[in-house]
Design a protein around this motif. Structure first.
Motif, PDB file in Angstrom:
ATOM      1  N   ARG A 256     -11.667  -1.744  -7.844  1.00 43.88           N
ATOM      2  CA  ARG A 256     -10.623  -2.262  -6.976  1.00 43.88           C
ATOM      3  C   ARG A 256      -9.316  -2.418  -7.760  1.00 43.88           C
ATOM      4  NH1 ARG A 256     -12.515  -7.326  -4.815  1.00 43.88           N
ATOM      5  NH2 ARG A 256     -13.773  -6.014  -3.468  1.00 43.88           N
ATOM      6  N   GLU A 257      -9.418  -2.906  -8.991  1.00 41.89           N
ATOM      7  CA  GLU A 257      -8.218  -3.043  -9.817  1.00 41.89           C
ATOM      8  C   GLU A 257      -7.615  -1.675 -10.127  1.00 41.89           C
ATOM      9  OE1 GLU A 257      -8.878  -5.363 -13.298  1.00 41.89           O
ATOM     10  OE2 GLU A 257      -9.593  -7.103 -12.176  1.00 41.89           O
ATOM     11  N   MET A 258      -8.476  -0.693 -10.426  1.00 43.17           N
ATOM     12  CA  MET A 258      -7.964   0.658 -10.706  1.00 43.17           C
ATOM     13  C   MET A 258      -7.298   1.235  -9.465  1.00 43.17           C
ATOM     14  SD  MET A 258     -10.962   2.336 -13.115  1.00 43.17           S
ATOM     15  CE  MET A 258     -10.575   3.917 -12.502  1.00 43.17           C
ATOM     16  N   ARG A 259      -7.872   1.027  -8.297  1.00 38.99           N
ATOM     17  CA  ARG A 259      -7.291   1.520  -7.058  1.00 38.99           C
ATOM     18  C   ARG A 259      -5.948   0.846  -6.787  1.00 38.99           C
ATOM     19  NH1 ARG A 259      -9.888  -0.402  -1.733  1.00 38.99           N
ATOM     20  NH2 ARG A 259      -8.593  -2.115  -2.376  1.00 38.99           N
ATOM     21  N   ASP A 260      -5.896  -0.466  -7.007  1.00 38.76           N
ATOM     22  CA  ASP A 260      -4.640  -1.185  -6.782  1.00 38.76           C
ATOM     23  C   ASP A 260      -3.548  -0.695  -7.735  1.00 38.76           C
ATOM     24  OD1 ASP A 260      -5.878  -2.576  -4.789  1.00 38.76           O
ATOM     25  OD2 ASP A 260      -6.203  -4.404  -5.984  1.00 38.76           O
ATOM     26  N   GLN A 261      -3.913  -0.437  -8.983  1.00 32.12           N
ATOM     27  CA  GLN A 261      -2.930   0.062  -9.948  1.00 32.12           C
ATOM     28  C   GLN A 261      -2.472   1.471  -9.580  1.00 32.12           C
ATOM     29  OE1 GLN A 261      -4.793  -0.248 -13.748  1.00 32.12           O
ATOM     30  NE2 GLN A 261      -4.540  -2.485 -13.882  1.00 32.12           N
TER      31      GLN A 261
ATOM     32  N   ASP B 223     -15.321  -4.711  -8.691  1.00 28.80           N
ATOM     33  CA  ASP B 223     -14.095  -5.404  -9.055  1.00 28.80           C
ATOM     34  C   ASP B 223     -13.211  -4.517  -9.931  1.00 28.80           C
ATOM     35  OD1 ASP B 223     -12.440  -7.739  -9.022  1.00 28.80           O
ATOM     36  OD2 ASP B 223     -13.059  -8.131 -11.096  1.00 28.80           O
ATOM     37  N   GLY B 224     -13.822  -3.824 -10.892  1.00 25.35           N
ATOM     38  CA  GLY B 224     -13.056  -2.929 -11.758  1.00 25.35           C
ATOM     39  C   GLY B 224     -12.456  -1.761 -10.992  1.00 25.35           C
TER      40      GLY B 224
END
Length: 115
Positions: A103-108, A100-101
């Motif tokens: 994925r958030e870094m990739r999205d950012q 989950d972490g």
């Protein structure tokens, strides 16, 4: 075994471990004789080889320290199972949080390159 049986006489056969030892030694000798004359039909004697492994159980009875160690290991198996279950759950939770972490870094990161 033969020397011990001779020394103890009939009392030798009162102990179950002595009888087991005698049977194992007798089956090993019979197997050697039958193999030397090429009698392949009596392969059942090879089953008695497994019995030789059970002779190690006698050590547990004889050596106090080994008996304490074996008892402690047997009693700790339940706790080891629950520790394994706990560690698997912990690993699963950590994997979910990490995915989950990331994925958030990739999205950012993708949002920053697009803007």
């Amino acid at each position: 075994v033969l020397l011990r049986a001779t020394a103890e006489g009939v009392a030798f056969f009162w102990n179950a471990w002595n009888v087991a030892d005698f049977a194992l030694v007798a089956s090993a000798i019979a197997e050697l004789v039958l193999v030397s004359i090429n009698v392949a039909s009596l392969r059942i004697l090879r089953v008695f080889r497994i019995g030789r492994a059970f002779r190690a159980i006698r050590l547990v009875e004889k050596l106090r320290e080994l008996r304490v160690l074996a008892t402690g290991l047997a009693l700790s198996l339940r706790a080891l199972v629950w520790i394994t279950v706990f560690l698997c759950i912990l690993q699963g939770v950590c994997a979910i949080l990490l995915v989950d972490g990331l994925r958030e870094m990739r999205d950012q990161t993708l949002a920053g390159t697009i803007a």
